[in-house]
Design a protein around this motif. Sequence first.
Motif, mmCIF file in Angstrom:
data_model
loop_
_atom_site.group_PDB
_atom_site.id
_atom_site.type_symbol
_atom_site.label_atom_id
_atom_site.label_comp_id
_atom_site.label_asym_id
_atom_site.label_seq_id
_atom_site.Cartn_x
_atom_site.Cartn_y
_atom_site.Cartn_z
ATOM 1 N N MET A 462 -44.877 92.811 28.417
ATOM 2 C CA MET A 462 -44.574 93.971 29.254
ATOM 3 C C MET A 462 -43.528 94.888 28.624
ATOM 4 O O MET A 462 -43.474 96.083 28.922
ATOM 5 N N THR A 463 -42.695 94.344 27.767
ATOM 6 C CA THR A 463 -41.699 95.203 27.111
ATOM 7 C C THR A 463 -42.376 96.272 26.254
ATOM 8 O O THR A 463 -41.865 97.378 26.112
ATOM 9 N N ARG A 464 -43.540 95.936 25.700
ATOM 10 C CA ARG A 464 -44.279 96.916 24.909
ATOM 11 C C ARG A 464 -44.810 98.037 25.798
ATOM 12 O O ARG A 464 -44.854 99.200 25.403
ATOM 13 N N LEU A 465 -45.220 97.688 27.020
ATOM 14 C CA LEU A 465 -45.669 98.724 27.950
ATOM 15 C C LEU A 465 -44.530 99.671 28.287
ATOM 16 O O LEU A 465 -44.708 100.892 28.347
ATOM 17 N N ALA A 466 -43.358 99.087 28.513
ATOM 18 C CA ALA A 466 -42.198 99.928 28.817
ATOM 19 C C ALA A 466 -41.880 100.859 27.648
ATOM 20 O O ALA A 466 -41.562 102.035 27.849
ATOM 21 N N ASP A 467 -41.990 100.340 26.421
ATOM 22 C CA ASP A 467 -41.750 101.177 25.242
ATOM 23 C C ASP A 467 -42.760 102.331 25.165
ATOM 24 O O ASP A 467 -42.407 103.469 24.825
ATOM 25 N N LEU A 468 -44.013 102.034 25.482
ATOM 26 C CA LEU A 468 -45.065 103.057 25.405
ATOM 27 C C LEU A 468 -44.937 104.098 26.509
ATOM 28 O O LEU A 468 -45.543 105.169 26.431
ATOM 29 N N LEU A 469 -44.163 103.796 27.555
ATOM 30 C CA LEU A 469 -43.946 104.752 28.639
ATOM 31 C C LEU A 469 -42.643 105.532 28.485
ATOM 32 O O LEU A 469 -42.295 106.336 29.344
ATOM 33 N N SER A 470 -41.950 105.304 27.392
ATOM 34 C CA SER A 470 -40.694 106.016 27.174
ATOM 35 C C SER A 470 -40.979 107.479 26.844
ATOM 36 O O SER A 470 -42.076 107.828 26.400
ATOM 37 N N PRO A 471 -40.011 108.382 27.052
ATOM 38 C CA PRO A 471 -40.227 109.813 26.788
ATOM 39 C C PRO A 471 -40.650 110.119 25.356
ATOM 40 O O PRO A 471 -41.385 111.075 25.114
ATOM 41 N N VAL A 472 -40.239 109.323 24.394
ATOM 42 C CA VAL A 472 -40.579 109.610 22.992
ATOM 43 C C VAL A 472 -42.020 109.223 22.672
ATOM 44 O O VAL A 472 -42.533 109.556 21.610
ATOM 45 N N ALA A 473 -42.685 108.518 23.588
ATOM 46 C CA ALA A 473 -44.080 108.098 23.344
ATOM 47 C C ALA A 473 -45.028 108.802 24.313
ATOM 48 O O ALA A 473 -46.026 108.241 24.753
ATOM 49 N N GLU A 474 -44.748 110.060 24.601
ATOM 50 C CA GLU A 474 -45.492 110.785 25.642
ATOM 51 C C GLU A 474 -46.995 110.847 25.385
ATOM 52 O O GLU A 474 -47.801 110.812 26.302
ATOM 53 N N GLU A 475 -47.395 110.943 24.125
ATOM 54 C CA GLU A 475 -48.822 111.083 23.832
ATOM 55 C C GLU A 475 -49.632 109.850 24.229
ATOM 56 O O GLU A 475 -50.861 109.915 24.334
ATOM 57 N N TRP A 476 -48.961 108.731 24.478
ATOM 58 C CA TRP A 476 -49.674 107.500 24.850
ATOM 59 C C TRP A 476 -49.618 107.225 26.342
ATOM 60 O O TRP A 476 -50.202 106.244 26.806
ATOM 61 N N HIS A 477 -48.925 108.097 27.105
ATOM 62 C CA HIS A 477 -48.737 107.832 28.531
ATOM 63 C C HIS A 477 -50.053 107.738 29.288
ATOM 64 O O HIS A 477 -50.248 106.845 30.122
ATOM 65 N N ASP A 478 -50.960 108.670 29.048
ATOM 66 C CA ASP A 478 -52.230 108.677 29.799
ATOM 67 C C ASP A 478 -52.981 107.369 29.617
ATOM 68 O O ASP A 478 -53.510 106.797 30.575
ATOM 69 N N SER A 479 -53.035 106.910 28.373
ATOM 70 C CA SER A 479 -53.743 105.659 28.095
ATOM 71 C C SER A 479 -53.082 104.486 28.794
ATOM 72 O O SER A 479 -53.763 103.620 29.365
ATOM 73 N N VAL A 480 -51.751 104.448 28.782
ATOM 74 C CA VAL A 480 -51.033 103.328 29.403
ATOM 75 C C VAL A 480 -51.171 103.354 30.919
ATOM 76 O O VAL A 480 -51.366 102.308 31.560
ATOM 77 N N PHE A 481 -51.112 104.544 31.527
ATOM 78 C CA PHE A 481 -51.275 104.635 32.970
ATOM 79 C C PHE A 481 -52.661 104.132 33.393
ATOM 80 O O PHE A 481 -52.814 103.434 34.389
#
Length: 829
Positions: A462-481
């Motif tokens: 789950m820590t990786r999910l949190a990293d992917l939802l950080s502001p610096v990883a915005e381009e991956w937010h849609d996929s993670v959501f």
Amino acid sequence: MEQLNLASGQLAVRNCCVMVIRRNTRGALARKLCKFLVQIGFWKKINDESCRDLEYVSCMLQEALYGKRILILLEDVWEQDIVERFAKLYDNDCRYLVTTRNESVYEITEADKVELGKDDIREISKTVLLYHSLLREDELPEVAETLLERCGHHPLTVAVMGKALRKELRPEKWEKPFENLSMYDTCAPGPISYVNEKEAETTVTIFGSLEFSLEVMPTDSKRLFTALAALSWVEPIPETCLEAVWSVLGQESLFSLTVCKLIEGSLLRKDDPDSLYQIHDMVSLYLDSKTNDSVRMLLTDSSSEENTFISPWLFIFGKEPVKRVSEQKIELSLSHLQEKQAVITLEAITQALEVGISISEFEASRVGFCNMLGPKIARIILDGSEDLVSVSAIAITNLFTKADYSEYIMSLENTGAVDKLAFIMETCEEPLIQTSILTLLANLAEFGTQSTTDEILQGLPMTRLADLLSPVAEEWHDSVFTTLMSLTKAGKSKAVEKMYSFEIDKSRPANGSLRPGTLNLLPWQARLRLEKFVLSDLKSLPSPKPQSFQDLIDELFHKDAKLVLGAMQDLIPIIEKVEELKIRDMILRSPLVKRLSELLKHGQTDQKEVKSESAFLLMKLACSRGEPCIKKFLEFDIVFELVKMMQCTVTELQDSAYTALHNMLFSNGGVLVLNELLQAGLVDRLIHSTESKSLKTREVSVYCVLDIVEVGNKTCIERMFSLQVVEKLVKIERVTGGTGEHVVGLLKGISKCKNLTAAERKVMKQQVVKKVRAALKGHKLEAQILAAVDAFMSGGSKDWYNEDVLTAAVEGAYIQIENSTWQVLSLVM
């Protein structure tokens, strides 16, 4: 001119070839007529299924031209059937201008005939020769006149010969073709002479001119041209595919120069805005004789890495015999699990599918790749290296649909595959690989058994999910959501508890305010908590004493609005426990849903609190227990009433109706709501409402349309495209100042649509961009809106392609005939 000129077979040498061409001719003519129907605005897009039925398309042509007044140019016609089909049309005031070298085409109609004189033909062919040879008239050798006669003054033949002799001033070089053309004429693979039968003895076949042109070309260009015989040229080929073919033959840096030589030699044509390549049909027919040479060059004589790379490209873009050979190569590389070859194959599959092809072509290719990869995924994941598993995950997320996951999921359960995927995700630093593995695990959880779901939730980092939802990883937010929604659907409370324990909900980007339209980005538990405070009428006082469920139902029938509102407030805690079987049965057997639907339908407009709270309670039921409750909703037309309420004149009711419908769409019974919207014509109604004069109606309609895109499927979105949803959103952009918000919202909805594969999303987003560019062309806000679209495509998406623009010199022009103005439409046959 396409293969249509061969269908009559009047100059055929080999009957078997004529029969093949005849079948292809009917398909080619059907495709051209389909494009013509789109061109004149009768169809919004080409229907791939319709294009296979020439008789159906001909009936549509009659309907499309009914009452129309258009001058239609039928260029380069050789088949009588083409003219006959237009000659049979009735009840229109259209005129036809047909150009042909086939006398029989003229003879079947009572048309006026205008023939070019021999002097005109000689002048035209000389002009073509001068243009392509880059010589002045006084520089042409005397033998040039004889060469033109030898070529039958046919434009393509003259062009090919002229480019082969470009800037050549030496007479002996111009005499060389005469020494060899007879040999080329004899050896050429063409089944017919390209000119009138009476002149056959003194004219060169087009195939002979192609042979001569190849003889004087550089070796690299000659090899590339031969390799192109492996491709099917029924439709234009993207430049990326040609680059892939060239990568097997030569240095990447020489591609532009090599392909340029083929273009200069009239062997290849490039549409610059689209980076698509086409060839003349006679060139395509000539290349048929080179197919075996091309297969040997690309798949036999090349290195194992090279033929492994090119095989997926040929499986998509190759001729049928080439596809079969390519499929065998792909199966071989995946079955033997040779590490390097397997990685190259999977990467090439992903790359080739990202190229802009039609949805039908994409689907056929996707299914083929799934059939090859699906049975092997367990072995690949279990036995493969980290690199191989990573590229496999990316390929699977691009290829697999729900049905594919369901079919192949059993091979991954209880094998250690989950632990290996979770380990790679935790140790890998590449976001693309992380999100691909995350998506794969989420789908395994959604479509697998409960034990598999528990195993995934237990091992998922789950820590990786949190990293992917950080502001610096915005381009991956849609996929993670999207992945979070799959996990919450599969794991329910366990998934939510684990997300909250790692504070996943706090990782979401803060954007000032949380509108109802963005609540779906959070896990359902957080979403419902927020909705309770956003939507419920907190001013309504709760009942002063506990009451039974039946007492509360009775109060809903009271005429006093305050009592009704009080009962609604007291019902909320009960509805929140609807997941309990006893509570659910009690609610579904009661008249609660029916009464709430009546309050939606018949409540007075001035009692907006009652109607708003009714919508809220219905939303709570849908979110808490989903499908069983929504099935009950459909019995009382609640979806219809919510859409109707969205289009009223009271802002608060419009917001409440939209929020309720939004949450129903994103509940686990959302597919039922979506089907109801489609079957009842409510999608059409919502799209039409995006043009409403009411600003609020427009706003909620647009939000709902974007929601439907996100939860929809390929059929649904294609339906919306046919209703011109893109064009209507562009119209709103032009009226509201052109921020690009609505168009980008549509692209984001497609990106988040979990019922599409990653590659399907790319194809559909490409279509949106094309439509946006076409709708904005020449508008003052064009640059501003396209900048927003480009920013999204380049920043939040990896699948950017140029728009598909068809251009023609006379297209859309108006000319005067018999003192009347005619719109000119051209159909090249």
